[in-house]
Design a protein around this motif. Structure first.
Motif, mmCIF file in Angstrom:
data_model
loop_
_atom_site.group_PDB
_atom_site.id
_atom_site.type_symbol
_atom_site.label_atom_id
_atom_site.label_comp_id
_atom_site.label_asym_id
_atom_site.label_seq_id
_atom_site.Cartn_x
_atom_site.Cartn_y
_atom_site.Cartn_z
ATOM 1 N N ALA A 279 1.964 7.031 -6.602
ATOM 2 C CA ALA A 279 0.895 7.919 -7.070
ATOM 3 C C ALA A 279 1.154 9.376 -6.696
ATOM 4 C CB ALA A 279 -0.451 7.469 -6.508
ATOM 5 N N PHE A 280 1.799 9.607 -5.557
ATOM 6 C CA PHE A 280 1.998 10.976 -5.060
ATOM 7 C C PHE A 280 3.444 11.463 -5.117
ATOM 8 C CE2 PHE A 280 -2.148 10.014 -3.452
ATOM 9 C CZ PHE A 280 -2.796 11.233 -3.429
ATOM 10 N N GLY A 281 4.345 10.651 -5.667
ATOM 11 C CA GLY A 281 5.741 11.077 -5.759
ATOM 12 C C GLY A 281 6.510 10.920 -4.467
ATOM 13 N N TRP A 282 6.095 9.976 -3.641
ATOM 14 C CA TRP A 282 6.794 9.696 -2.389
ATOM 15 C C TRP A 282 7.532 8.367 -2.528
ATOM 16 C CZ3 TRP A 282 5.833 11.676 2.926
ATOM 17 C CH2 TRP A 282 5.307 12.980 2.906
ATOM 18 N N SER A 283 8.517 8.158 -1.665
ATOM 19 C CA SER A 283 9.340 6.965 -1.740
ATOM 20 C C SER A 283 9.545 6.361 -0.356
ATOM 21 C CB SER A 283 10.695 7.326 -2.337
ATOM 22 O OG SER A 283 11.519 6.193 -2.434
ATOM 23 N N GLU A 284 9.495 5.053 -0.296
ATOM 24 C CA GLU A 284 9.808 4.353 0.947
ATOM 25 C C GLU A 284 11.295 4.021 0.905
ATOM 26 O OE1 GLU A 284 10.150 1.501 -1.908
ATOM 27 O OE2 GLU A 284 8.444 2.836 -1.761
ATOM 28 N N THR B 243 -1.211 11.030 -9.676
ATOM 29 C CA THR B 243 -1.276 12.489 -9.529
ATOM 30 C C THR B 243 -0.169 13.147 -10.354
ATOM 31 O OG1 THR B 243 0.248 12.614 -7.652
ATOM 32 C CG2 THR B 243 -2.100 12.196 -7.139
ATOM 33 N N ASP B 244 -0.290 14.455 -10.550
ATOM 34 C CA ASP B 244 0.760 15.202 -11.254
ATOM 35 C C ASP B 244 2.091 15.086 -10.518
ATOM 36 O OD1 ASP B 244 -1.008 15.971 -13.237
ATOM 37 O OD2 ASP B 244 -1.406 17.933 -12.355
ATOM 38 N N ALA B 245 2.046 15.111 -9.197
ATOM 39 C CA ALA B 245 3.279 14.993 -8.404
ATOM 40 C C ALA B 245 3.940 13.631 -8.634
ATOM 41 C CB ALA B 245 2.985 15.187 -6.917
ATOM 42 N N GLY B 246 3.140 12.589 -8.729
ATOM 43 C CA GLY B 246 3.673 11.259 -9.003
ATOM 44 C C GLY B 246 4.308 11.177 -10.377
ATOM 45 N N ARG B 247 3.645 11.750 -11.362
ATOM 46 C CA ARG B 247 4.190 11.760 -12.736
ATOM 47 C C ARG B 247 5.514 12.516 -12.781
ATOM 48 N NH1 ARG B 247 -1.037 13.392 -13.583
ATOM 49 N NH2 ARG B 247 -2.371 11.630 -14.112
ATOM 50 N N ASP C 155 0.835 -1.210 0.000
ATOM 51 C CA ASP C 155 0.000 0.000 0.000
ATOM 52 C C ASP C 155 0.864 1.251 0.000
ATOM 53 O OD1 ASP C 155 -2.342 -1.577 0.248
ATOM 54 O OD2 ASP C 155 -2.309 -1.418 2.445
ATOM 55 N N LEU C 156 1.899 1.236 0.830
ATOM 56 C CA LEU C 156 2.803 2.382 0.935
ATOM 57 C C LEU C 156 3.522 2.618 -0.398
ATOM 58 C CD1 LEU C 156 3.434 4.181 3.402
ATOM 59 C CD2 LEU C 156 5.476 2.797 3.749
ATOM 60 N N LEU C 157 3.980 1.550 -1.013
ATOM 61 C CA LEU C 157 4.656 1.634 -2.305
ATOM 62 C C LEU C 157 3.734 2.227 -3.360
ATOM 63 C CD1 LEU C 157 6.962 0.896 -4.307
ATOM 64 C CD2 LEU C 157 5.868 -1.346 -4.503
ATOM 65 N N PRO D 64 8.883 12.485 0.377
ATOM 66 C CA PRO D 64 8.793 12.858 -1.042
ATOM 67 C C PRO D 64 10.058 12.421 -1.776
ATOM 68 C CG PRO D 64 8.089 14.684 0.337
ATOM 69 C CD PRO D 64 8.690 13.647 1.249
ATOM 70 N N ARG D 65 9.881 11.914 -2.963
ATOM 71 C CA ARG D 65 11.006 11.464 -3.791
ATOM 72 C C ARG D 65 11.875 12.675 -4.116
ATOM 73 N NH1 ARG D 65 11.694 6.760 -6.774
ATOM 74 N NH2 ARG D 65 9.647 6.057 -6.092
ATOM 75 N N ARG D 66 13.179 12.579 -3.869
ATOM 76 C CA ARG D 66 14.095 13.703 -4.067
ATOM 77 C C ARG D 66 14.766 13.672 -5.442
ATOM 78 N NH1 ARG D 66 11.628 16.372 -0.605
ATOM 79 N NH2 ARG D 66 12.030 15.932 1.560
ATOM 80 N N VAL D 67 14.978 12.492 -5.992
ATOM 81 C CA VAL D 67 15.617 12.356 -7.294
ATOM 82 C C VAL D 67 14.522 12.123 -8.321
ATOM 83 C CG1 VAL D 67 17.240 11.017 -8.667
ATOM 84 C CG2 VAL D 67 17.689 11.402 -6.238
#
Length: 119
Positions: free
Chosen positions: A58-63, A105-109, A51-53, A80-83
């Motif tokens: 979808a939102f541009g975040w990373s585990e 989402t746009d942030a994920g893209r 679920d987290l992955l 939030p994904r930095r690279v």
């Protein structure tokens, strides 16, 4: 006061819907959190690593880093994904599924780069 681990708040979500709602509010400027995930043997409800992955993509975040917490749960760093544009084949496949479902989402893209939703 909320619990803090290594300078970041510890949060928990019972289901993916609550995680998604939190991500909608948090946005890309948030410093990140430690998400408490219940182990498979636990009787307590929580989101799963999957679920987290998925919601993270979808939102541009990373585990990233995982830390032991207690016998029933562990902490997963989530931020939030930095690279930009570093998408594995697995992440691109998930992004394509999210696009098809209308959940990307746009942030994920932006975080996964131009080929994120292509198969």
């Amino acid at each position: 006061m909320s619990e803090v681990h290594e300078g970041l708040e510890v949060v928990a979500f019972e289901d993916p819907t609550r995680l998604r709602m939190w991500l909608e509010e948090a946005g890309a400027a948030h410093p990140g959190v430690w998400v408490r995930l219940q182990r498979a043997t636990s009787s307590r409800r929580s989101v799963t690593f999957r679920d987290l992955l998925v919601e993270g993509i979808a939102f541009g975040w990373s585990e990233s880093t995982r830390h032991a917490y207690d016998a029933q749960s562990y902490l997963q760093r989530f931020s939030p994904r930095r690279v930009r544009g570093t998408a594995s084949e697995r992440n691109r496949r998930i992004a394509a599924e999210l696009e098809e479902a209308g959940r990307m989402t746009d942030a994920g893209r932006a975080a996964l780069g131009p080929s994120a939703g292509s198969r």
